[in-house]
Design a protein around this motif. Structure first.
Motif, PDB file in Angstrom:
ATOM      1  N   LEU A 248      22.404   7.320   3.728  1.00  0.00           N
ATOM      2  CA  LEU A 248      22.976   8.610   4.110  1.00  0.00           C
ATOM      3  C   LEU A 248      24.492   8.636   3.894  1.00  0.00           C
ATOM      4  N   VAL A 249      25.108   7.478   4.017  1.00  0.00           N
ATOM      5  CA  VAL A 249      26.550   7.368   3.808  1.00  0.00           C
ATOM      6  C   VAL A 249      26.877   7.346   2.323  1.00  0.00           C
ATOM      7  N   ASP A 250      26.101   6.581   1.571  1.00  0.00           N
ATOM      8  CA  ASP A 250      26.324   6.427   0.125  1.00  0.00           C
ATOM      9  C   ASP A 250      24.962   6.314  -0.564  1.00  0.00           C
ATOM     10  N   PRO A 251      24.454   7.401  -1.140  1.00  0.00           N
ATOM     11  CA  PRO A 251      23.130   7.369  -1.765  1.00  0.00           C
ATOM     12  C   PRO A 251      22.991   6.334  -2.880  1.00  0.00           C
ATOM     13  N   THR A 252      24.118   5.893  -3.458  1.00  0.00           N
ATOM     14  CA  THR A 252      24.026   4.923  -4.550  1.00  0.00           C
ATOM     15  C   THR A 252      23.752   3.502  -4.041  1.00  0.00           C
ATOM     16  N   VAL A 253      23.644   3.316  -2.719  1.00  0.00           N
ATOM     17  CA  VAL A 253      23.320   1.994  -2.198  1.00  0.00           C
ATOM     18  C   VAL A 253      21.882   1.604  -2.527  1.00  0.00           C
ATOM     19  N   ILE A 254      21.037   2.593  -2.843  1.00  0.00           N
ATOM     20  CA  ILE A 254      19.687   2.321  -3.340  1.00  0.00           C
ATOM     21  C   ILE A 254      19.480   3.073  -4.651  1.00  0.00           C
ATOM     22  N   THR A 255      18.494   2.628  -5.415  1.00  0.00           N
ATOM     23  CA  THR A 255      18.108   3.316  -6.650  1.00  0.00           C
ATOM     24  C   THR A 255      16.640   3.676  -6.527  1.00  0.00           C
ATOM     25  N   THR A 256      16.331   4.963  -6.643  1.00  0.00           N
ATOM     26  CA  THR A 256      14.971   5.436  -6.417  1.00  0.00           C
ATOM     27  C   THR A 256      14.346   5.978  -7.696  1.00  0.00           C
ATOM     28  N   THR A 257      13.018   6.030  -7.675  1.00  0.00           N
ATOM     29  CA  THR A 257      12.240   6.660  -8.733  1.00  0.00           C
ATOM     30  C   THR A 257      11.295   7.645  -8.078  1.00  0.00           C
ATOM     31  N   HIS A 258      11.191   8.851  -8.656  1.00  0.00           N
ATOM     32  CA  HIS A 258      10.351   9.905  -8.078  1.00  0.00           C
ATOM     33  C   HIS A 258       8.915   9.699  -8.552  1.00  0.00           C
ATOM     34  N   LEU A 259       8.046   9.315  -7.614  1.00  0.00           N
ATOM     35  CA  LEU A 259       6.678   8.943  -7.939  1.00  0.00           C
ATOM     36  C   LEU A 259       5.722   9.468  -6.871  1.00  0.00           C
ATOM     37  N   HIS A 260       4.439   9.400  -7.177  1.00  0.00           N
ATOM     38  CA  HIS A 260       3.461   9.703  -6.132  1.00  0.00           C
ATOM     39  C   HIS A 260       3.129   8.424  -5.369  1.00  0.00           C
ATOM     40  N   VAL A 261       3.178   8.541  -4.037  1.00  0.00           N
ATOM     41  CA  VAL A 261       2.870   7.411  -3.162  1.00  0.00           C
ATOM     42  C   VAL A 261       1.849   7.869  -2.129  1.00  0.00           C
ATOM     43  N   ALA A 262       0.808   7.083  -1.936  1.00  0.00           N
ATOM     44  CA  ALA A 262      -0.210   7.343  -0.923  1.00  0.00           C
ATOM     45  C   ALA A 262      -0.408   6.082  -0.101  1.00  0.00           C
ATOM     46  N   VAL A 263      -1.086   6.215   1.035  1.00  0.00           N
ATOM     47  CA  VAL A 263      -1.313   5.082   1.925  1.00  0.00           C
ATOM     48  C   VAL A 263      -2.811   4.815   2.028  1.00  0.00           C
ATOM     49  N   GLU A 264      -3.198   3.566   1.835  1.00  0.00           N
ATOM     50  CA  GLU A 264      -4.594   3.163   1.959  1.00  0.00           C
ATOM     51  C   GLU A 264      -4.975   3.048   3.438  1.00  0.00           C
ATOM     52  N   THR A 265      -6.048   3.724   3.825  1.00  0.00           N
ATOM     53  CA  THR A 265      -6.494   3.681   5.222  1.00  0.00           C
ATOM     54  C   THR A 265      -7.890   3.092   5.384  1.00  0.00           C
ATOM     55  N   GLN A 266      -8.565   2.758   4.305  1.00  0.00           N
ATOM     56  CA  GLN A 266      -9.961   2.321   4.389  1.00  0.00           C
ATOM     57  C   GLN A 266     -10.195   0.880   3.975  1.00  0.00           C
ATOM     58  N   GLY A 267      -9.381   0.353   3.082  1.00  0.00           N
ATOM     59  CA  GLY A 267      -9.674  -0.959   2.506  1.00  0.00           C
ATOM     60  C   GLY A 267      -9.649  -2.081   3.527  1.00  0.00           C
ATOM     61  N   ALA A 268     -10.655  -2.913   3.493  1.00  0.00           N
ATOM     62  CA  ALA A 268     -10.734  -4.034   4.438  1.00  0.00           C
ATOM     63  C   ALA A 268      -9.582  -5.009   4.248  1.00  0.00           C
ATOM     64  N   LEU A 269      -9.135  -5.179   3.012  1.00  0.00           N
ATOM     65  CA  LEU A 269      -8.047  -6.105   2.719  1.00  0.00           C
ATOM     66  C   LEU A 269      -6.719  -5.412   2.484  1.00  0.00           C
ATOM     67  N   THR A 270      -6.751  -4.084   2.337  1.00  0.00           N
ATOM     68  CA  THR A 270      -5.546  -3.386   1.888  1.00  0.00           C
ATOM     69  C   THR A 270      -5.109  -2.251   2.802  1.00  0.00           C
ATOM     70  N   VAL A 271      -5.668  -2.145   4.011  1.00  0.00           N
ATOM     71  CA  VAL A 271      -5.261  -1.058   4.896  1.00  0.00           C
ATOM     72  C   VAL A 271      -3.749  -1.117   5.118  1.00  0.00           C
ATOM     73  N   GLY A 272      -3.108   0.031   5.006  1.00  0.00           N
ATOM     74  CA  GLY A 272      -1.663   0.107   5.170  1.00  0.00           C
ATOM     75  C   GLY A 272      -0.865  -0.101   3.902  1.00  0.00           C
ATOM     76  N   ARG A 273      -1.529  -0.357   2.792  1.00  0.00           N
ATOM     77  CA  ARG A 273      -0.789  -0.535   1.538  1.00  0.00           C
ATOM     78  C   ARG A 273      -0.253   0.799   1.037  1.00  0.00           C
ATOM     79  N   THR A 274       0.988   0.801   0.588  1.00  0.00           N
ATOM     80  CA  THR A 274       1.533   1.971  -0.089  1.00  0.00           C
ATOM     81  C   THR A 274       1.173   1.866  -1.570  1.00  0.00           C
ATOM     82  N   VAL A 275       0.361   2.803  -2.023  1.00  0.00           N
ATOM     83  CA  VAL A 275      -0.113   2.800  -3.405  1.00  0.00           C
ATOM     84  C   VAL A 275       0.849   3.649  -4.222  1.00  0.00           C
ATOM     85  N   VAL A 276       1.643   2.985  -5.046  1.00  0.00           N
ATOM     86  CA  VAL A 276       2.722   3.629  -5.791  1.00  0.00           C
ATOM     87  C   VAL A 276       2.272   3.805  -7.236  1.00  0.00           C
ATOM     88  N   ASP A 277       2.199   5.043  -7.686  1.00  0.00           N
ATOM     89  CA  ASP A 277       1.677   5.340  -9.022  1.00  0.00           C
ATOM     90  C   ASP A 277       2.791   5.198 -10.058  1.00  0.00           C
TER      91      ASP A 277
END
Length: 318
Positions: free
Chosen positions: A254-283
């Protein structure tokens, strides 16, 4: 004009550093802190937030206690009970007990009513599980359109930290996180482990902050030093004697946006996988058909981040 924000936290050591940064930086106006179950039980998150604000002379900032369990799965293991005991946080922060008290209003009500009444932009910065935010969305259909920008500490693309697949904040209430990611916020920025692990704070930087002699410098050195010792013992980073301070990186953005570098992508969260619940699925390769919904940070500038911390913690509350 200073930038208004609300922090939604599960305080913890890194949340405490984020609170101090938001409360003391001259370009930021922290109008409230809401707490949620996560690193420790929500009542301790509230107490730790109050302790932090009192210690740096900002007890004027109100603290509102939030939800104690995940929204959809109340019987899901209490997050902290499932975390490996590493010593990163501890139940109570190592600073004097709070003299101020929390507000009587509930955190979710505060969020809804504040954004409903807002006449200027207020950035929302959740740095814990997203339970409070999902509840606000469910209770107020217009909440999403009233928030101009939400900056989330959470998620990971390349590696998890609570499971091989998942980062803790998202995993702790995966259903809430899925709801927030799918809600349609005008601007959603996610600061995941991929970025925070590039913005390590060294023990030398801790010593420099302690040498400032200010309450924030002393507290930051204490909290970050604890993190470094715990990471070196249990989860060594690429560099020894250094550790991430995840939540504070969101505030630094918030102070300096250049402190991170971002890419605009679709991100979803896995809620069902037995091994992957909570994973952020980044396309990352546009394999899905969903439009981008998230500015996902893959990189961070360590030098800028540490400089922001040091310069801000040289200040004392007016």
């Amino acid at each position: 004009m200073s930038r208004k924000l609300i922090l939604d936290v599960d305080t913890g050591t890194d949340d405490a550093v984020a609170i101090m940064l938001a409360a003391l930086h001259p370009e930021l106006d922290l109008i409230g802190v809401t707490t949620v179950n996560g690193n420790v039980e929500v009542r301790y998150c509230t107490d730790n937030s109050l302790r932090t604000l009192d210690f740096i002379g900002r007890s004027d900032i109100p603290v509102f206690e939030g939800i104690a369990r995940p929204l959809v799965r109340p019987d899901f293991p209490i997050p902290r009970a499932s975390k490996k005991s590493t010593g990163v946080h501890g139940q109570t922060l190592d600073i004097p007990a709070a003299t101020s008290t929390r507000q009587h209003q509930r955190a979710v009500d505060f969020l809804i009513e504040t954004y409903r009444a807002a006449t200027e932009a207020i950035t929302l910065v959740p740095t814990g599980p997203l339970t409070n935010i999902a509840a606000a969305i469910a209770l107020d259909p217009k909440f999403v359109e009233r928030v101009p920008e939400i900056v989330i500490m959470g998620g990971a693309h390349h590696h998890g930290n609570v499971t091989p697949a998942a980062e803790f904040n998202i995993w702790a209430d995966a259903d809430a996180a899925a709801s927030v990611l799918a809600a349609g916020f005008r601007k959603l920025v996610m600061v995941p482990l991929d970025a925070t692990h590039q913005a390590l704070v060294s023990m030398q930087a801790c010593d420099d902050m302690a040498a400032l002699g200010t309450p924030a410098g002393i507290a930051a050195a204490r909290f970050i030093g604890r993190r470094i010792r715990a990471y070196d013992s249990n989860q060594p980073m690429a560099e020894r004697n250094a550790a991430p301070v995840h939540d504070a990186l969101c505030v630094a953005y918030l102070v300096d946006p250049t402190v991170i570098t971002t890419t605009h992508l679709h991100v979803a969260v896995e809620t069902q996988g037995a091994l992957t619940v909570g994973r952020t699925v980044v396309d990352t390769n546009a394999r899905g058909e969903q439009a981008p919904n998230c500015h996902f940070a893959f990189h961070a500038d360590r030098r800028k981040f540490v400089a922001i911390l040091r310069e801000t913690f040289a200040r004392v509350a007016a």
